[in-house]
Design an enzyme around this catalytic site. Structure first.
Site, PDB file in Angstrom:
ATOM      1  N   GLU A  40      -3.275  -8.743   3.455  1.00  0.00           N
ATOM      2  CA  GLU A  40      -3.017  -9.065   4.557  1.00  0.00           C
ATOM      3  C   GLU A  40      -4.420  -8.943   5.379  1.00  0.00           C
ATOM      4  O   GLU A  40      -4.527  -9.354   6.591  1.00  0.00           O
ATOM      5  CB  GLU A  40      -2.024  -8.587   5.316  1.00  0.00           C
ATOM      6  N   CYS A  65       0.924  -1.206   0.022  1.00  0.00           N
ATOM      7  CA  CYS A  65      -0.049  -0.131   0.087  1.00  0.00           C
ATOM      8  C   CYS A  65       0.768   1.196   0.083  1.00  0.00           C
ATOM      9  O   CYS A  65       1.624   1.501  -0.742  1.00  0.00           O
ATOM     10  CB  CYS A  65      -0.733  -0.048   1.336  1.00  0.00           C
ATOM     11  N   HIS A  75      -4.382  -4.696   0.036  1.00  0.00           N
ATOM     12  CA  HIS A  75      -4.114  -5.079   1.399  1.00  0.00           C
ATOM     13  C   HIS A  75      -4.716  -6.670   1.486  1.00  0.00           C
ATOM     14  O   HIS A  75      -5.658  -7.050   2.124  1.00  0.00           O
ATOM     15  CB  HIS A  75      -4.905  -4.137   2.550  1.00  0.00           C
TER      16      HIS A  75
END
Length: 302
Positions: A235, A142, A233
């Site tokens: 994660e 990001c 993202h």
């Protein structure tokens, strides 16, 4: 882990063309194995949440991985206790002589600021320079991806009219070994106010892996394969975007509901399988390309 095949096994040449790693019997007999060494520069405010999210993804490999955490020393950390940081995090001065198989640089909630106005920008630049010859592979996430593209290749960011917020479909532009096994279309969570200057990006030594019709690429890899940039993202947990939305609403912000995320008013995780697959592919690739001796790592894969 690689598969072991005889040199003249017919499928071996085909697998090699597909970037599927196979080794011969002789090398398998003498192959040395050691734990991989990873370092994570965690720039997120709630560091414990980010630690958990990333460790969950990289722990799925059968390989043993030792993980160090790195913090910025020229910034006051307000959302994580000093006790936690002192016990579990290194400063750059403490690890600058070390070498690692891989590094992760996370995002940070500073994307609306010019890079030079971020209070730890100078230290971050030094760390990013260090990563080029002290790690085999560096993954930027990001804002960390935007910072890396700007620092290494002078690709600036552009401000969006509104926050890009939700889970969006993307598709691969070309095959790449880190995305082996991906569906033709896959979902990526996004939460950002900025994108990339496409004209500057076209002149940079990076190749675009995916594309979205509305906001362009969100996955890029340097031509030497050392640097990976993911603007999304993967994660994130199932409820991460919901938590951000509720936080913004509590602050009175006009953030719109995250797109393609709620199903019957409940968060729906549509990216988990591709997140695991990407990190598994990346770890396997690091394992195949890193040096056996950590001290031999110079940023150039074997």
């Amino acid at each position: 882990m690689p598969i072991t095949l005889k040199d003249d096994f017919p499928a071996k040449a085909i697998l090699k063309q597909e970037d599927i790693f196979a080794i011969n019997d002789e090398r398998a007999k003498h192959q040395d194995i050691r734990p991989l060494k990873f370092i994570i520069l965690n720039l997120m405010p709630n560091k414990i949440d980010t630690e958990t999210q990333l460790l969950r993804l990289i722990s799925q490999s059968p390989l043993q991985i030792e993980v160090d955490f790195l913090r910025i020393s020229t910034h006051e950390h307000k959302n994580t206790s000093l006790g936690h940081l002192s016990k579990f995090y290194y400063t750059f001065e403490e690890i600058r002589q070390h070498r690692y198989d891989a590094m992760i640089i996370t995002g940070a909630p500073v994307e609306t600021l010019p890079f030079e106005q971020v209070d730890y920008w100078n230290e971050l630049q030094e760390i990013m320079d260090w990563s080029q010859n002290h790690t085999t592979s560096t993954l930027h996430i990001c804002w960390g991806a935007q910072a890396g593209l700007y620092h290494h290749y002078q690709v600036d960011k552009v401000q969006y009219d509104k926050k890009l917020f939700g889970v969006y479909p993307s598709h691969l532009l070309k095959p790449h070994r880190l995305f082996r096994g991906f569906d033709d279309q896959f979902m990526v969570p996004q939460s950002r106010y900025t994108g990339l200057n496409i004209e500057q990006l076209k002149k940079a030594p990076v190749h675009m892996i995916d594309n979205h019709q509305a906001f362009g690429p969100s996955i890029l890899i340097s031509d030497d394969d050392h640097n990976i940039f993911i603007l999304g993202h993967w994660e994130y947990d199932t409820h991460s975007l919901d938590g951000e939305y509720q936080r913004d609403q509590a602050k009175g912000m006009d953030t719109a509901e995250p797109e393609h995320y709620y199903l019957q008013n409940q968060p729906m995780n549509t990216w988990r399988s591709h997140a695991y697959l990407f990190y598994h592919n990346w770890i396997n690739d690091v394992y195949q390309s890193t040096h056996y001796r950590l001290e031999d790592i110079d940023g150039t894969p074997m």
